[in-house]
Design a protein around this motif. Sequence first.
Motif, PDB file in Angstrom:
ATOM      1  N   PHE A  35     -14.538   1.254  -1.987  1.00  0.00           N
ATOM      2  CA  PHE A  35     -14.343   0.519  -3.237  1.00  0.00           C
ATOM      3  C   PHE A  35     -15.318   0.960  -4.323  1.00  0.00           C
ATOM      4  O   PHE A  35     -15.051   0.762  -5.519  1.00  0.00           O
ATOM      5  N   THR A  36     -16.451   1.579  -3.926  1.00  0.00           N
ATOM      6  CA  THR A  36     -17.401   2.063  -4.929  1.00  0.00           C
ATOM      7  C   THR A  36     -16.890   3.310  -5.639  1.00  0.00           C
ATOM      8  O   THR A  36     -17.440   3.695  -6.677  1.00  0.00           O
ATOM      9  N   LEU A  37     -15.879   3.945  -5.074  1.00  0.00           N
ATOM     10  CA  LEU A  37     -15.295   5.137  -5.685  1.00  0.00           C
ATOM     11  C   LEU A  37     -14.063   4.816  -6.518  1.00  0.00           C
ATOM     12  O   LEU A  37     -13.492   5.710  -7.145  1.00  0.00           O
ATOM     13  N   GLY A  38     -13.638   3.558  -6.495  1.00  0.00           N
ATOM     14  CA  GLY A  38     -12.456   3.164  -7.250  1.00  0.00           C
ATOM     15  C   GLY A  38     -11.632   2.169  -6.467  1.00  0.00           C
ATOM     16  O   GLY A  38     -11.787   1.998  -5.253  1.00  0.00           O
ATOM     17  N   GLU A  39     -10.733   1.491  -7.162  1.00  0.00           N
ATOM     18  CA  GLU A  39      -9.893   0.463  -6.558  1.00  0.00           C
ATOM     19  C   GLU A  39      -9.076   0.998  -5.388  1.00  0.00           C
ATOM     20  O   GLU A  39      -8.829   0.296  -4.414  1.00  0.00           O
ATOM     21  N   ALA A  40      -8.674   2.261  -5.482  1.00  0.00           N
ATOM     22  CA  ALA A  40      -7.858   2.878  -4.427  1.00  0.00           C
ATOM     23  C   ALA A  40      -8.334   4.322  -4.255  1.00  0.00           C
ATOM     24  O   ALA A  40      -7.655   5.271  -4.643  1.00  0.00           O
ATOM     25  N   ALA A  41      -9.504   4.478  -3.664  1.00  0.00           N
ATOM     26  CA  ALA A  41     -10.133   5.795  -3.581  1.00  0.00           C
ATOM     27  C   ALA A  41      -9.272   6.810  -2.841  1.00  0.00           C
ATOM     28  O   ALA A  41      -9.330   8.013  -3.126  1.00  0.00           O
ATOM     29  N   TRP A  42      -8.467   6.332  -1.884  1.00  0.00           N
ATOM     30  CA  TRP A  42      -7.648   7.250  -1.086  1.00  0.00           C
ATOM     31  C   TRP A  42      -6.534   7.899  -1.909  1.00  0.00           C
ATOM     32  O   TRP A  42      -5.905   8.837  -1.456  1.00  0.00           O
ATOM     33  N   THR A  43      -6.300   7.391  -3.114  1.00  0.00           N
ATOM     34  CA  THR A  43      -5.284   7.984  -3.986  1.00  0.00           C
ATOM     35  C   THR A  43      -5.892   8.922  -5.023  1.00  0.00           C
ATOM     36  O   THR A  43      -5.164   9.447  -5.873  1.00  0.00           O
ATOM     37  N   ALA A  44      -7.205   9.114  -4.980  1.00  0.00           N
ATOM     38  CA  ALA A  44      -7.878   9.954  -5.979  1.00  0.00           C
ATOM     39  C   ALA A  44      -7.282  11.361  -5.975  1.00  0.00           C
ATOM     40  O   ALA A  44      -7.023  11.933  -4.910  1.00  0.00           O
ATOM     41  N   PRO A  45      -7.070  11.954  -7.145  1.00  0.00           N
ATOM     42  CA  PRO A  45      -6.503  13.304  -7.214  1.00  0.00           C
ATOM     43  C   PRO A  45      -7.476  14.353  -6.693  1.00  0.00           C
ATOM     44  O   PRO A  45      -8.677  14.095  -6.539  1.00  0.00           O
ATOM     45  N   ALA A  46      -6.951  15.540  -6.451  1.00  0.00           N
ATOM     46  CA  ALA A  46      -7.746  16.616  -5.857  1.00  0.00           C
ATOM     47  C   ALA A  46      -8.978  16.938  -6.689  1.00  0.00           C
ATOM     48  O   ALA A  46     -10.058  17.199  -6.150  1.00  0.00           O
ATOM     49  N   GLY A  47      -8.840  16.899  -8.012  1.00  0.00           N
ATOM     50  CA  GLY A  47      -9.972  17.233  -8.859  1.00  0.00           C
ATOM     51  C   GLY A  47     -11.125  16.256  -8.715  1.00  0.00           C
ATOM     52  O   GLY A  47     -12.295  16.653  -8.709  1.00  0.00           O
ATOM     53  N   GLU A  48     -10.794  14.972  -8.591  1.00  0.00           N
ATOM     54  CA  GLU A  48     -11.840  13.961  -8.422  1.00  0.00           C
ATOM     55  C   GLU A  48     -12.508  14.095  -7.063  1.00  0.00           C
ATOM     56  O   GLU A  48     -13.734  13.979  -6.942  1.00  0.00           O
ATOM     57  N   ARG A  49     -11.726  14.371  -6.043  1.00  0.00           N
ATOM     58  CA  ARG A  49     -12.312  14.569  -4.716  1.00  0.00           C
ATOM     59  C   ARG A  49     -13.219  15.798  -4.702  1.00  0.00           C
ATOM     60  O   ARG A  49     -14.288  15.796  -4.074  1.00  0.00           O
ATOM     61  N   ALA A  50     -12.810  16.841  -5.397  1.00  0.00           N
ATOM     62  CA  ALA A  50     -13.638  18.049  -5.491  1.00  0.00           C
ATOM     63  C   ALA A  50     -14.958  17.735  -6.191  1.00  0.00           C
ATOM     64  O   ALA A  50     -16.017  18.271  -5.819  1.00  0.00           O
ATOM     65  N   ALA A  51     -14.912  16.874  -7.203  1.00  0.00           N
ATOM     66  CA  ALA A  51     -16.135  16.492  -7.908  1.00  0.00           C
ATOM     67  C   ALA A  51     -17.088  15.737  -6.983  1.00  0.00           C
ATOM     68  O   ALA A  51     -18.307  15.926  -7.037  1.00  0.00           O
ATOM     69  N   TRP A  52     -16.544  14.872  -6.133  1.00  0.00           N
ATOM     70  CA  TRP A  52     -17.389  14.163  -5.171  1.00  0.00           C
ATOM     71  C   TRP A  52     -18.042  15.153  -4.210  1.00  0.00           C
ATOM     72  O   TRP A  52     -19.245  15.061  -3.939  1.00  0.00           O
ATOM     73  N   ARG A  53     -17.256  16.101  -3.711  1.00  0.00           N
ATOM     74  CA  ARG A  53     -17.816  17.084  -2.781  1.00  0.00           C
ATOM     75  C   ARG A  53     -18.875  17.941  -3.474  1.00  0.00           C
ATOM     76  O   ARG A  53     -19.902  18.297  -2.876  1.00  0.00           O
ATOM     77  N   ARG A  54     -18.649  18.265  -4.728  1.00  0.00           N
ATOM     78  CA  ARG A  54     -19.619  19.081  -5.477  1.00  0.00           C
ATOM     79  C   ARG A  54     -20.925  18.318  -5.678  1.00  0.00           C
ATOM     80  O   ARG A  54     -22.017  18.897  -5.548  1.00  0.00           O
ATOM     81  N   ALA A  55     -20.832  17.027  -5.983  1.00  0.00           N
ATOM     82  CA  ALA A  55     -22.036  16.221  -6.156  1.00  0.00           C
ATOM     83  C   ALA A  55     -22.841  16.164  -4.860  1.00  0.00           C
ATOM     84  O   ALA A  55     -24.078  16.234  -4.871  1.00  0.00           O
ATOM     85  N   LEU A  56     -22.142  16.033  -3.738  1.00  0.00           N
ATOM     86  CA  LEU A  56     -22.810  16.016  -2.447  1.00  0.00           C
ATOM     87  C   LEU A  56     -23.498  17.350  -2.172  1.00  0.00           C
ATOM     88  O   LEU A  56     -24.670  17.393  -1.774  1.00  0.00           O
TER      89      LEU A  56
END
Length: 276
Positions: A35-56
Amino acid sequence: MRLSLCNEVIRDLPFEQQCALAAALGYAGLEVAPFTLGEAAWTAPAGERAAWRRALADSGVAVSGLHWLLVSPAGLSITSGDKATWDRTVDILRRLIDLCSELGGAYLVHGSPAQRRVGDQADPAAAAARGEAAWAAIADDARRAGVVYCIEPLSRPEADFVNTLGEAAAIVQRIGSPALRTMVDTLAAASMEPEPVADALRRWLPTGMVAHIQLNDRNRRGPGQGDDRFAPVLRALKDGGYGGWVAMEPFDYHPDGPTCAARAIGYVQGILETLA
């Protein structure tokens, strides 16, 4: 043992700043509440998921796993007698398993007490059976994704379904999947187990059932901020050969999230140095 911070402790920060702060404090990982990543994090688009991986990657921390799986959206339940609700909840759990794997996580922790209640339903036994069926339904998804799915015993009155390690282990054994395990939350274990937490760990670690640890004081603050003593707990983990993640999961962030996160890791690392 690798130390992780439950990221809702610092959820007011953007995710990239959460990663940077966790790294600066010495954490190896973040245990992410979706829920800290958004109301429905599992629906996040590929670009947003890539940004999370890049931050990590940029900060040098990992996603250790996911927890607080069903906080959002509202209305989810693994025990619901409404088939549409149950089906939707199980589908979201499958998507969260995939998200955990994509982010490099090793485990998911199924706490979410409000979304597994049985006592307010007409037939509590049937509701509990539906909860167990939900875990059975997603066990093979976890196996294929290469993650471990942990049923978390939680204390009363917060939870009324699966309160002890014995209850969780019985479900794990009945389902019989290598991807389904239990875990120890020290607040819940201190409240619900028949012996001190360290003794419970010495009893359960040899069974192979315990796949994850969360540290918190019975006052709901972080380790080192209350009367509970964690040296015996960490000694039991070390003596038992535990080599997994240990996550800090306070609920009362005193005096604030970043300070609580810093205090917890300093306290735990200090104990681990004495055990080395």
